[in-house]
Design a protein around this motif. Structure first.
Motif, PDB file in Angstrom:
ATOM      1  N   PRO A   1      -3.261  -3.472   8.057  1.00 49.00           N
ATOM      2  CA  PRO A   1      -2.089  -4.608   8.284  1.00 49.00           C
ATOM      3  C   PRO A   1      -0.906  -3.999   7.436  1.00 49.00           C
ATOM      4  N   GLY A   2       0.268  -4.058   8.198  1.00 54.32           N
ATOM      5  CA  GLY A   2       1.314  -3.366   7.670  1.00 54.32           C
ATOM      6  C   GLY A   2       1.843  -3.974   6.183  1.00 54.32           C
ATOM      7  N   HIS A   3       1.553  -5.238   5.889  1.00 55.91           N
ATOM      8  CA  HIS A   3       2.142  -5.814   4.815  1.00 55.91           C
ATOM      9  C   HIS A   3       1.668  -5.088   3.619  1.00 55.91           C
ATOM     10  N   VAL A   4       0.695  -4.499   3.421  1.00 58.35           N
ATOM     11  CA  VAL A   4       0.041  -3.738   2.454  1.00 58.35           C
ATOM     12  C   VAL A   4       0.933  -2.444   1.832  1.00 58.35           C
ATOM     13  N   PHE A   5       1.877  -2.220   2.816  1.00 59.19           N
ATOM     14  CA  PHE A   5       2.702  -1.093   2.523  1.00 59.19           C
ATOM     15  C   PHE A   5       3.947  -1.324   1.884  1.00 59.19           C
TER      16      PHE A   5
END
Length: 397
Positions: A359-363
């Motif tokens: 998931p992109g939010h971890v970046f």
């Protein structure tokens, strides 16, 4: 009265340092762990080449073992390896370093990042990190006392860092700018023209730059441009790289840091007291890779290029808009139109379609609305993943 096990857990939390309690476990590893032992899941989660380290590199280490080369090396690394690294960077990227005191061999590029942040970050110093960016930067900066400041790199701008966005977040407390181009997770690259106004800002505000260039070899449509090659930037830039990605040597744990000798001397002091030196066999493997493995590197890069085309076009065909990655081996498609947050999308994709993506939010906050998919997998697996993702999109979204 607390049971003994509950008491132990309570005491355990009390003993853990607040900075460690405050950071979350790796979001990438969380999804990787979910796939462990399930052969039906196609993992596009972990950024690791599916190639084995070339045979001649492994053979060089076997010969070294047979000769009994199992001792410590100098703290900064084998002198001949440092010389090859300096030669390689000059020939490949126009970067000039003195192998004697401007190159340190580290335990992967991750140790080099940690050494730099330990050496140069004091409590309250602001560390500017582009968002989205590699998941480890924020926790490492936090563990070393830095105050994190994100600067967004929007998809509409190709996920590139701009001087305008950077200038908005610089304050008198700003000290470090962490860079990662080619980018993990977006695959974005920067040109020398892109770097020029940023370099001017860095010098104007007397910032130190940590440039993680682990994917420098994996640029597909242009030559990698390092900010350290610009006038006046070598002195204030620590270039960090290694052998994991382009040379298919993730498990060997060999990286390096290059830069101003006074800055590297500070990093070396910490390295001496912690890791002492990188593993000797890993250094021997890295030396063989630089001396005889450049063709292997180029062949693997050609495969990644083919996979990039196949996978990105496939994502677009099934309805996932995807920025064209110019480097690394990641696609970062948008899932915003599905109405799902990236965490929910990734969990459902894993459970319902058997495809693991991150998931992109971890970046960072700039990664929400996207997922990261590694195309460092076989063509057969990529095609199968696309088929499953297409079915998921049609039936469940």
């Amino acid at each position: 009265m607390l049971k003994e096990s509950s008491l132990q857990r309570t005491q355990g939390q009390e003993w853990i340092a607040p900075r460690v309690r405050e950071i979350a476990p790796s979001g990438i590893r969380a999804f990787f762990d979910l796939t462990a032992g399930n052969n039906d899941i196609i993992s596009l989660g972990v950024g690791e080449p599916d190639f084995a380290t070339p045979e001649h590199v492994r053979a060089a280490c076997i010969r070294a073992l047979e000769r009994g080369e199992t001792m410590y090396t100098p703290n900064a690394g084998l002198p001949e390896l440092r010389e090859e690294i300096a030669r390689y960077l000059q020939n490949g990227f126009g970067l000039q370093y003195d192998a004697a005191d401007e190159v340190i061999v580290t335990v992967g590029s991750s140790e080099a990042l940690d050494l730099a942040l330990r050496a140069f970050t004091a409590p309250g110093d602001e560390v500017i990190i582009p968002s989205p960016s590699y998941i480890a930067y924020s926790p490492i900066a936090h563990l070393n006392g830095g105050t994190l400041v994100e600067v967004e790199t929007p998809a509409e701008q190709g996920f590139k860092l701009t001087a305008e966005a950077l200038e908005k977040v610089i304050t008198p407390r700003s000290k470090l700018l962490m860079l990662n181009f080619p980018s993990n997770p977006t695959g974005a690259v920067m040109t020398y023209e892109d770097w020029l106004p940023i370099a001017d800002l860095v010098k104007k505000h007397n910032l130190l730059v940590l440039s993680d260039e682990i994917y420098a070899e994996l640029t597909y449509d242009s030559r990698h441009a390092s900010i350290a090659a610009l006038p006046g930037m070598k002195e204030r830039t620590i270039v960090i790289s290694g052998f994991s990605k382009a040379f298919a040597m993730t498990g060997w744990r060999v990286g390096y840091a290059c830069g101003n000798r006074e800055l590297l001397a500070a990093m070396l002091k910490i390295h001496q007291y912690t890791a002492m030196c990188a593993p000797v066999l890993g250094q021997i493997a890295a030396l063989e890779s630089l001396r005889s493995g450049l063709r292997d590197k180029d062949q693997m890069k050609a495969c990644f290029r083919e996979r990039r085309t196949l996978f990105v076009e496939g994502l677009r065909t099934i309805g996932l808009h995807c920025h064209e990655p110019q480097g690394a081996f990641y696609a970062f498609p948008s899932i915003a139109h599905t109405g799902l947050q990236s965490e929910e999308f990734a969990v459902r994709l894993l459970r319902e379609a058997g495809v693991a993506a991150v998931p992109g939010h971890v970046f960072g906050s700039g990664g929400e609305g996207h997922i990261r998919c590694s195309y460092a997998a076989s063509t057969a697996k990529l095609n199968e993943a696309l088929e499953r993702m297409e079915g998921f999109m049609k039936v469940r979204i």
